[in-house]
Scaffold this motif. Sequence first.
Motif, PDB file in Angstrom:
ATOM      1  N   THR A  74     -67.760 -88.209  -6.850  1.00  0.00           N
ATOM      2  CA  THR A  74     -66.813 -87.144  -6.538  1.00  0.00           C
ATOM      3  C   THR A  74     -66.495 -86.390  -7.811  1.00  0.00           C
ATOM      4  N   ASN A  75     -66.055 -85.154  -7.669  1.00  0.00           N
ATOM      5  CA  ASN A  75     -65.450 -84.436  -8.801  1.00  0.00           C
ATOM      6  C   ASN A  75     -64.224 -83.681  -8.310  1.00  0.00           C
ATOM      7  N   ASN A  76     -63.701 -84.142  -7.157  1.00  0.00           N
ATOM      8  CA  ASN A  76     -62.589 -83.473  -6.497  1.00  0.00           C
ATOM      9  C   ASN A  76     -61.275 -84.161  -6.844  1.00  0.00           C
ATOM     10  N   PRO A  77     -60.353 -83.483  -7.530  1.00  0.00           N
ATOM     11  CA  PRO A  77     -59.079 -84.118  -7.892  1.00  0.00           C
ATOM     12  C   PRO A  77     -58.300 -84.657  -6.705  1.00  0.00           C
ATOM     13  N   ASP A  78     -58.465 -84.048  -5.511  1.00  0.00           N
ATOM     14  CA  ASP A  78     -57.752 -84.522  -4.325  1.00  0.00           C
ATOM     15  C   ASP A  78     -58.227 -85.898  -3.875  1.00  0.00           C
ATOM     16  N   GLU A  79     -59.401 -86.327  -4.337  1.00  0.00           N
ATOM     17  CA  GLU A  79     -59.958 -87.618  -3.960  1.00  0.00           C
ATOM     18  C   GLU A  79     -59.778 -88.659  -5.062  1.00  0.00           C
ATOM     19  N   LEU A  80     -58.943 -88.332  -6.042  1.00  0.00           N
ATOM     20  CA  LEU A  80     -58.776 -89.186  -7.214  1.00  0.00           C
ATOM     21  C   LEU A  80     -57.290 -89.474  -7.446  1.00  0.00           C
ATOM     22  N   PRO A  81     -56.979 -90.455  -8.297  1.00  0.00           N
ATOM     23  CA  PRO A  81     -55.570 -90.836  -8.498  1.00  0.00           C
ATOM     24  C   PRO A  81     -54.739 -89.704  -9.064  1.00  0.00           C
ATOM     25  N   LYS A  82     -53.468 -89.719  -8.703  1.00  0.00           N
ATOM     26  CA  LYS A  82     -52.540 -88.796  -9.353  1.00  0.00           C
ATOM     27  C   LYS A  82     -52.547 -89.081 -10.852  1.00  0.00           C
ATOM     28  N   GLY A  83     -52.450 -88.056 -11.628  1.00  0.00           N
ATOM     29  CA  GLY A  83     -52.481 -88.238 -13.063  1.00  0.00           C
ATOM     30  C   GLY A  83     -53.883 -88.340 -13.634  1.00  0.00           C
ATOM     31  N   ILE A  84     -54.903 -88.015 -12.826  1.00  0.00           N
ATOM     32  CA  ILE A  84     -56.276 -88.135 -13.323  1.00  0.00           C
ATOM     33  C   ILE A  84     -56.499 -87.251 -14.547  1.00  0.00           C
ATOM     34  N   ASN A  85     -55.806 -86.119 -14.624  1.00  0.00           N
ATOM     35  CA  ASN A  85     -56.005 -85.225 -15.763  1.00  0.00           C
ATOM     36  C   ASN A  85     -55.290 -85.705 -17.019  1.00  0.00           C
ATOM     37  N   GLU A  86     -54.464 -86.754 -16.864  1.00  0.00           N
ATOM     38  CA  GLU A  86     -53.865 -87.366 -18.059  1.00  0.00           C
ATOM     39  C   GLU A  86     -54.712 -88.521 -18.576  1.00  0.00           C
ATOM     40  N   ALA A  87     -55.720 -88.922 -17.802  1.00  0.00           N
ATOM     41  CA  ALA A  87     -56.645 -89.960 -18.253  1.00  0.00           C
ATOM     42  C   ALA A  87     -57.641 -89.357 -19.235  1.00  0.00           C
ATOM     43  N   ASP A  88     -58.375 -90.228 -19.911  1.00  0.00           N
ATOM     44  CA  ASP A  88     -59.417 -89.787 -20.835  1.00  0.00           C
ATOM     45  C   ASP A  88     -60.751 -89.800 -20.088  1.00  0.00           C
ATOM     46  N   ILE A  89     -61.038 -88.710 -19.365  1.00  0.00           N
ATOM     47  CA  ILE A  89     -62.267 -88.626 -18.582  1.00  0.00           C
ATOM     48  C   ILE A  89     -63.451 -88.499 -19.541  1.00  0.00           C
ATOM     49  N   GLN A  90     -64.366 -89.467 -19.475  1.00  0.00           N
ATOM     50  CA  GLN A  90     -65.493 -89.477 -20.407  1.00  0.00           C
ATOM     51  C   GLN A  90     -66.813 -89.104 -19.760  1.00  0.00           C
ATOM     52  N   GLY A  91     -66.853 -89.065 -18.437  1.00  0.00           N
ATOM     53  CA  GLY A  91     -68.084 -88.693 -17.763  1.00  0.00           C
ATOM     54  C   GLY A  91     -67.872 -88.505 -16.278  1.00  0.00           C
ATOM     55  N   ILE A  92     -68.746 -87.723 -15.649  1.00  0.00           N
ATOM     56  CA  ILE A  92     -68.748 -87.513 -14.203  1.00  0.00           C
ATOM     57  C   ILE A  92     -70.195 -87.562 -13.737  1.00  0.00           C
ATOM     58  N   ILE A  93     -70.458 -88.372 -12.718  1.00  0.00           N
ATOM     59  CA  ILE A  93     -71.788 -88.432 -12.100  1.00  0.00           C
ATOM     60  C   ILE A  93     -71.584 -88.230 -10.608  1.00  0.00           C
ATOM     61  N   ASP A  94     -72.207 -87.200 -10.036  1.00  0.00           N
ATOM     62  CA  ASP A  94     -71.875 -86.844  -8.663  1.00  0.00           C
ATOM     63  C   ASP A  94     -73.034 -86.121  -7.995  1.00  0.00           C
ATOM     64  N   HIS A  95     -72.961 -86.051  -6.655  1.00  0.00           N
ATOM     65  CA  HIS A  95     -73.969 -85.314  -5.889  1.00  0.00           C
ATOM     66  C   HIS A  95     -73.311 -84.369  -4.890  1.00  0.00           C
ATOM     67  N   HIS A  96     -72.047 -84.042  -5.108  1.00  0.00           N
ATOM     68  CA  HIS A  96     -71.333 -83.094  -4.258  1.00  0.00           C
ATOM     69  C   HIS A  96     -71.172 -81.761  -4.989  1.00  0.00           C
ATOM     70  N   LYS A  97     -70.741 -80.756  -4.244  1.00  0.00           N
ATOM     71  CA  LYS A  97     -70.533 -79.450  -4.860  1.00  0.00           C
ATOM     72  C   LYS A  97     -69.422 -79.538  -5.914  1.00  0.00           C
ATOM     73  N   LEU A  98     -69.485 -78.659  -6.888  1.00  0.00           N
ATOM     74  CA  LEU A  98     -68.469 -78.609  -7.935  1.00  0.00           C
ATOM     75  C   LEU A  98     -67.199 -77.997  -7.367  1.00  0.00           C
ATOM     76  N   VAL A  99     -66.101 -78.753  -7.451  1.00  0.00           N
ATOM     77  CA  VAL A  99     -64.836 -78.309  -6.878  1.00  0.00           C
ATOM     78  C   VAL A  99     -63.960 -77.621  -7.917  1.00  0.00           C
ATOM     79  N   GLY A 100     -63.852 -78.197  -9.101  1.00  0.00           N
ATOM     80  CA  GLY A 100     -62.975 -77.660 -10.128  1.00  0.00           C
ATOM     81  C   GLY A 100     -61.610 -78.308 -10.085  1.00  0.00           C
ATOM     82  N   GLY A 101     -60.882 -78.214 -11.189  1.00  0.00           N
ATOM     83  CA  GLY A 101     -59.528 -78.739 -11.250  1.00  0.00           C
ATOM     84  C   GLY A 101     -59.362 -79.930 -12.163  1.00  0.00           C
ATOM     85  N   LEU A 102     -60.460 -80.567 -12.564  1.00  0.00           N
ATOM     86  CA  LEU A 102     -60.365 -81.672 -13.510  1.00  0.00           C
ATOM     87  C   LEU A 102     -60.286 -81.126 -14.934  1.00  0.00           C
TER      88      LEU A 102
END
Length: 305
Positions: A74-102
């Motif tokens: 996934t790369n969809n913030p709605d499908e991820l924990p609250k506060g995901i943008n306060e985490a240290d995101i180090q990588g994304i691996i996905d096969h869905h369309k790019l949603v934006g917002g991270l």
Amino acid sequence: MIKVFGHFSPDTDSTGSPLIWAWYLTHIRNTPAEAVLLGDPNTEAKFALKHWGFDQPEILQDLAPGTPVVIVDTNNPDELPKGINEADIQGIIDHHKLVGGLETKGPIDITIRPLACTATIMYELIGKHMAQAPRGVMGMMLSCILSDTLEFRSPTTTQTDKAVAHALAEELGVDIGDLAAQMFAAKSDVSAFSDAELLKMDAKKYKVGDKTFRISVLETTAPDQILSRKDALVAAMPRVAAEDGADEVMLFVIDILNEEATLLVPNDTVRKVAEKSFNVTVSGDTVLLPGVMSRKKQIIPVLTQ
């Protein structure tokens, strides 16, 4: 310790891919990582865990600011924990369309490829190091691919997905048909779940015009078991929608073997969306959609008011 996780309501790919990537980071990249889940996995995912010798990963209860994470499937913030943008995101691996917002704290590795399964992408990324993968990792990878492609029936299936699955099956000495049959049987046994749990089991929120829909999908080899509960499922929809901040629930029951979907039609709002989106006439509380197998490719892209 890097936390690797997928989306809420984890299916087989969102359960298996964190385990695969955590193994790769820990044992190949020498970067300690741990697979975690964002909820209880579905019955097929639980079967795959047991079949390939994995304990169920811990369910993440709280994501502390600054926690290093890799997001998969996934790369969809709605499908991820609250506060995901306060985490240290180090990588994304996905096969869905790019949603934006991270948001990230710096440049990161992002891999999004038009393949049917995240695990297929991981097979390509791991490359020659797959030779070191233990049997369980390879097996979980195969199960993820068979699940997301519905044993190659889904229109999202690519030749790459097929080639990787056959290569893994040959290495493992596994019959693809037998494994898929066991997985789909596990997925189809929903007797222990409440109506609300079924509606939440595999769902994504999507905005159609001025309304937000919870698009729920149940893939099964025994659709009658679900459709026999139609009235109770329809009665549970308003509460599930309200709890999720949605206006309506649309439940598609995917018949894996007959390659068709049945959409429950609880009211005029869903009826109008169904008729306009799928070019059908709805005369009752269900409508059959021949050939419809994929939410990602055949449902969400065509929904309109």
